[in-house]
Design a protein around this motif. Structure first.
Motif, PDB file in Angstrom:
ATOM      1  N   MET A 185      44.546  29.293  45.133  1.00 24.17           N
ATOM      2  CA  MET A 185      45.833  28.640  45.422  1.00 24.17           C
ATOM      3  C   MET A 185      46.948  29.652  45.666  1.00 24.17           C
ATOM      4  SD  MET A 185      45.702  26.120  42.143  1.00 24.17           S
ATOM      5  CE  MET A 185      47.316  25.473  42.439  1.00 24.17           C
ATOM      6  N   ALA A 186      46.717  30.910  45.283  1.00 22.82           N
ATOM      7  CA  ALA A 186      47.807  31.883  45.204  1.00 22.82           C
ATOM      8  C   ALA A 186      47.965  32.712  46.476  1.00 22.82           C
ATOM      9  CB  ALA A 186      47.569  32.811  44.015  1.00 22.82           C
ATOM     10  N   HIS A 187      49.187  33.178  46.696  1.00 22.48           N
ATOM     11  CA  HIS A 187      49.461  34.146  47.760  1.00 22.48           C
ATOM     12  C   HIS A 187      49.033  35.539  47.324  1.00 22.48           C
ATOM     13  CE1 HIS A 187      52.606  30.946  48.295  1.00 22.48           C
ATOM     14  NE2 HIS A 187      52.095  30.980  49.512  1.00 22.48           N
ATOM     15  N   LYS A 188      49.262  35.833  46.040  1.00 24.66           N
ATOM     16  CA  LYS A 188      48.897  37.144  45.486  1.00 24.66           C
ATOM     17  C   LYS A 188      47.944  36.902  44.324  1.00 24.66           C
ATOM     18  CE  LYS A 188      52.003  40.497  45.543  1.00 24.66           C
ATOM     19  NZ  LYS A 188      51.583  41.263  46.716  1.00 24.66           N
ATOM     20  N   LYS A 189      46.702  37.382  44.489  1.00 26.46           N
ATOM     21  CA  LYS A 189      45.633  37.102  43.538  1.00 26.46           C
ATOM     22  C   LYS A 189      45.191  38.393  42.862  1.00 26.46           C
ATOM     23  CE  LYS A 189      43.754  34.661  47.536  1.00 26.46           C
ATOM     24  NZ  LYS A 189      44.764  33.655  47.631  1.00 26.46           N
ATOM     25  N   TYR A 190      44.998  38.315  41.544  1.00 29.27           N
ATOM     26  CA  TYR A 190      44.532  39.470  40.780  1.00 29.27           C
ATOM     27  C   TYR A 190      43.292  39.054  39.989  1.00 29.27           C
ATOM     28  CZ  TYR A 190      49.025  41.465  41.983  1.00 29.27           C
ATOM     29  OH  TYR A 190      50.112  41.938  42.694  1.00 29.27           O
ATOM     30  N   TYR A 191      42.184  39.695  40.301  1.00 26.13           N
ATOM     31  CA  TYR A 191      40.921  39.413  39.620  1.00 26.13           C
ATOM     32  C   TYR A 191      40.558  40.634  38.794  1.00 26.13           C
ATOM     33  CZ  TYR A 191      36.115  37.820  38.906  1.00 26.13           C
ATOM     34  OH  TYR A 191      34.925  37.411  38.351  1.00 26.13           O
ATOM     35  N   ARG A 192      40.491  40.446  37.487  1.00 26.83           N
ATOM     36  CA  ARG A 192      40.265  41.555  36.556  1.00 26.83           C
ATOM     37  C   ARG A 192      41.276  42.671  36.774  1.00 26.83           C
ATOM     38  NH1 ARG A 192      33.608  41.235  36.527  1.00 26.83           N
ATOM     39  NH2 ARG A 192      33.585  39.116  35.657  1.00 26.83           N
ATOM     40  N   TRP A 193      42.500  42.256  37.022  1.00 26.71           N
ATOM     41  CA  TRP A 193      43.658  43.127  37.159  1.00 26.71           C
ATOM     42  C   TRP A 193      43.639  43.990  38.417  1.00 26.71           C
ATOM     43  CZ3 TRP A 193      47.895  41.791  35.017  1.00 26.71           C
ATOM     44  CH2 TRP A 193      47.817  40.955  33.892  1.00 26.71           C
ATOM     45  N   ARG A 194      42.820  43.608  39.397  1.00 20.03           N
ATOM     46  CA  ARG A 194      42.864  44.254  40.701  1.00 20.03           C
ATOM     47  C   ARG A 194      43.257  43.226  41.740  1.00 20.03           C
ATOM     48  NH1 ARG A 194      37.785  48.505  40.989  1.00 20.03           N
ATOM     49  NH2 ARG A 194      38.358  49.655  39.108  1.00 20.03           N
ATOM     50  N   GLU A 195      44.202  43.589  42.593  1.00 21.04           N
ATOM     51  CA  GLU A 195      44.627  42.646  43.632  1.00 21.04           C
ATOM     52  C   GLU A 195      43.504  42.473  44.643  1.00 21.04           C
ATOM     53  OE1 GLU A 195      48.467  41.526  46.419  1.00 21.04           O
ATOM     54  OE2 GLU A 195      48.367  43.513  45.454  1.00 21.04           O
ATOM     55  N   VAL A 196      43.235  41.219  45.002  1.00 23.13           N
ATOM     56  CA  VAL A 196      42.188  40.907  45.974  1.00 23.13           C
ATOM     57  C   VAL A 196      42.796  40.134  47.138  1.00 23.13           C
ATOM     58  CG1 VAL A 196      40.308  40.945  44.288  1.00 23.13           C
ATOM     59  CG2 VAL A 196      41.524  38.816  44.704  1.00 23.13           C
ATOM     60  N   ALA A 197      42.095  40.193  48.266  1.00 17.69           N
ATOM     61  CA  ALA A 197      42.603  39.521  49.465  1.00 17.69           C
ATOM     62  C   ALA A 197      42.430  38.017  49.333  1.00 17.69           C
ATOM     63  CB  ALA A 197      41.840  40.023  50.683  1.00 17.69           C
TER      64      ALA A 197
END
Length: 197
Positions: A185-197
């Motif tokens: 849902m997000a414009h800016k996504k962080y998975y395990r504290w790393r930004e992902v596309a």
């Protein structure tokens, strides 16, 4: 104002806290009685053949059914005060602080149980969307009140609580597959504290 959505277990904390709360709140006798039943289920979970939803529902039913709601709330307060501070990620607290300084709306969106997470979020001044335990006649029934707040249920509840179109940017932070719908849902996504596309 932007919107920041944070998973709790494994994102704000170093590890999942469901099992820790059960060990904290449920009597040793009841836990010993559960061991023969849940040993094979835990193995199945580790092997990927039993879902997290299934095992959590069974543990809640066996461990918390019949517990007075007041006692569960008291245990949740103690767990929030005594245990949760020992497992928080400084990086996560700093990021939450940054969002608040920006004037963002910050919401914790978690499969964790309301009986303890509501106390921590209240103390931090954060909004909360999470899994809730059902109470009837002052006692826990051993069932969830509604669906567990994981997977697609996270994004459904966020859409129900927040008008996404009102936020220029939506940030989301998570660490497991159960968070992927919310991250989507997000414009800016962080998975395990790393930004992902």
């Amino acid at each position: 104002m932007n919107l920041a959505l944070f998973d709790f277990d494994g994102t704000i904390t170093h590890k999942a806290m469901f099992g820790d709360f059960i060990r904290f709140a449920v009597s040793r006798r009841r836990r010993l009685l559960a061991a023969p039943v849940f040993g094979p289920m835990l193995l199945g979970y580790k092997l990927g053949v039993v879902s997290g939803n299934t095992i959590r529902a069974r543990v809640v039913n066996f461990g918390l059914r019949g517990m007075p709601a007041d006692h569960a709330n008291e245990m949740g307060q103690r767990f929030s005060r005594e245990i949760l501070p020992t497992v928080l990620r400084p990086m996560a607290l700093e990021r939450i602080r940054w969002h608040r300084e920006q004037g963002d709306r910050v919401v914790v969106v978690s499969g964790a149980l309301n009986v303890y997470l509501q106390h921590w979020c209240h103390e931090q001044g954060l909004e909360l969307i999470c899994s809730r335990l059902e109470v009837v006649a002052g006692k826990l029934t051993g069932r969830y009140d509604g669906l567990q707040c994981v997977g697609a249920e996270k994004s459904r509840r966020v859409r129900e609580a927040c008008e996404l179109r009102h936020f220029p940017l939506v940030y989301a932070y998570g660490d497991t597959e159960e968070d992927l719908d919310m991250l989507g849902m997000a414009h800016k996504k962080y998975y395990r504290w790393r930004e992902v596309a």
